[in-house]
Design an enzyme around this catalytic site. Structure first.
Site, mmCIF file in Angstrom:
data_model
loop_
_atom_site.group_PDB
_atom_site.id
_atom_site.type_symbol
_atom_site.label_atom_id
_atom_site.label_comp_id
_atom_site.label_asym_id
_atom_site.label_seq_id
_atom_site.Cartn_x
_atom_site.Cartn_y
_atom_site.Cartn_z
ATOM 1 N N GLY A 13 -28.245 46.063 41.930
ATOM 2 C CA GLY A 13 -29.233 45.122 41.887
ATOM 3 C C GLY A 13 -29.130 44.803 40.423
ATOM 4 N N MET A 91 -22.666 40.363 49.172
ATOM 5 C CA MET A 91 -21.755 40.744 49.243
ATOM 6 C C MET A 91 -21.486 40.281 50.786
ATOM 7 S SD MET A 91 -20.274 41.503 46.315
ATOM 8 C CE MET A 91 -19.348 42.512 46.067
ATOM 9 N N LEU A 94 -22.257 32.930 53.245
ATOM 10 C CA LEU A 94 -23.651 32.805 54.260
ATOM 11 C C LEU A 94 -23.142 31.960 55.236
ATOM 12 C CD1 LEU A 94 -26.118 31.833 51.163
ATOM 13 C CD2 LEU A 94 -25.349 34.291 52.620
ATOM 14 N N HIS A 110 -20.919 35.208 39.529
ATOM 15 C CA HIS A 110 -19.422 36.308 40.194
ATOM 16 C C HIS A 110 -18.460 36.499 38.536
ATOM 17 C CE1 HIS A 110 -15.960 36.186 42.251
ATOM 18 N NE2 HIS A 110 -15.584 36.225 41.317
ATOM 19 N N GLU A 175 -23.459 38.635 32.326
ATOM 20 C CA GLU A 175 -24.016 37.665 33.543
ATOM 21 C C GLU A 175 -25.675 37.997 33.468
ATOM 22 O OE1 GLU A 175 -22.811 40.053 37.352
ATOM 23 O OE2 GLU A 175 -21.154 40.531 36.738
HETATM 24 C C1 GAR Z 1 -22.309 41.225 39.983
HETATM 25 O O1 GAR Z 1 -20.559 41.791 38.665
HETATM 26 C C2 GAR Z 1 -21.837 40.041 40.683
HETATM 27 O O2 GAR Z 1 -21.067 39.654 39.703
HETATM 28 C C3 GAR Z 1 -21.191 40.661 41.048
HETATM 29 O O3 GAR Z 1 -21.770 41.849 42.247
HETATM 30 C C4 GAR Z 1 -22.045 42.333 40.860
HETATM 31 C C5 GAR Z 1 -23.394 43.583 41.659
HETATM 32 O O4 GAR Z 1 -23.516 44.036 40.160
HETATM 33 N N1 GAR Z 1 -21.193 39.679 42.614
HETATM 34 C C6 GAR Z 1 -19.238 39.434 42.742
HETATM 35 O O5 GAR Z 1 -18.590 39.820 42.789
HETATM 36 C C7 GAR Z 1 -20.152 37.945 44.668
HETATM 37 N N2 GAR Z 1 -18.639 37.563 44.756
HETATM 38 P P1 GAR Z 1 -25.398 44.186 40.339
HETATM 39 O O6 GAR Z 1 -25.886 44.587 41.789
HETATM 40 O O7 GAR Z 1 -25.596 45.068 39.198
HETATM 41 O O8 GAR Z 1 -25.849 42.934 40.478
#
Ligand code: GAR
Length: 204
Positions: A13, A91, A94, A110, A175
């Site tokens: 999160g 993860m 949809l 991503h 991000e």
């Molecule tokens: C993040 O690095 C996000 O970009 C990735 O999961 C992580 C979640 O971290 N998402 C994906 O790979 C989607 N395909 P977080 O829970 O700390 O935000």
């Protein structure tokens, strides 16, 4: 009226927290996070939301058919008047039903420069492929995995001594920055989509 954001997550999160900080500090103005939903019991993001006084729900996905699950989630979002859905480490792919219900109002982050390295462990994929630059992408969600028109990207250099973890940590900082930027652009309506291209208009 404040625009209502719904966050979907499965784990840590940190992107949710970055968005919550941006809303709280006014970097995303006229918005509120109405609800955080996790498909996994025990996702740390749920506790983080509750600690901030934000409603957080666990709607377990295990054993449920994709569209049936998405119908539950969409109902929960609609009940709370959510206008924009942000996937923050959610993860799951949809269903077409979900995408249609919130067409062009679902964003995803991503950890790669899409269309390179979609799917799981994008940072490891980038290292193993040997690219010199990777980064992250915020895009509108369509029916495909990690696809859909791109709103923002940030580039991160790959270092010779990087491990998936060190690269992921530097990408994560970007991000957090570009997700807030993209949400602001979308909520302010400062964009138009032509085919796959998203044209962003400048702030006044
Ligand atoms: C993040 O690095 C996000 O970009 C990735 O999961 C992580 C979640 O971290 N998402 C994906 O790979 C989607 N395909 P977080 O829970 O700390 O935000």
């Amino acid at each position: 009226m404040a625009k209502r954001i719904g966050i979907l997550l499965s784990g840590r999160g940190s992107n949710f927290e970055a968005l919550a900080d941006a809303v709280a500090s006014g970097r995303i103005p006229n918005a509120e996070i109405a609800v955080v939903i996790s498909n996994r019991e025990g996702a740390p993001g749920i506790e983080k939301a509750r600690a901030r006084g934000i409603e957080a729900l666990v709607i377990p996905s295990k054993g449920k058919e994709r569209e049936a699950y998405d119908r539950e989630v969409v109902a929960a979002l609609r009940e709370r008047g959510v206008e924009l859905v942000c996937l923050a480490g959610f993860m799951r792919l949809l269903s077409p039903y979900f995408v249609q219900e919130y067409r062009n109002r679902i964003l995803n982050i991503h950890p790669s420069l899409l269309p390179a390295f979609p799917g799981l462990e994008a940072q490891r994929q980038a290292l193993e492929y040997g690219v010199k630059y990777s980064g992250c992408t915020v895009h509108f969600v369509d029916e495909q995995l990690d696809a859909g028109p791109i709103i923002c990207q940030a580039v991160v250099e790959v270092r010779d001594d990087d491990t998936p973890e060190t690269l992921a940590a530097r990408i994560l900082r970007e991000e957090h920055r570009i997700y807030a930027e993209a949400v602001r652009i979308v909520l302010e309506g400062r964009y138009r989509i032509e085919g796959r291209r998203v044209f962003v208009t400048r702030e006044d």
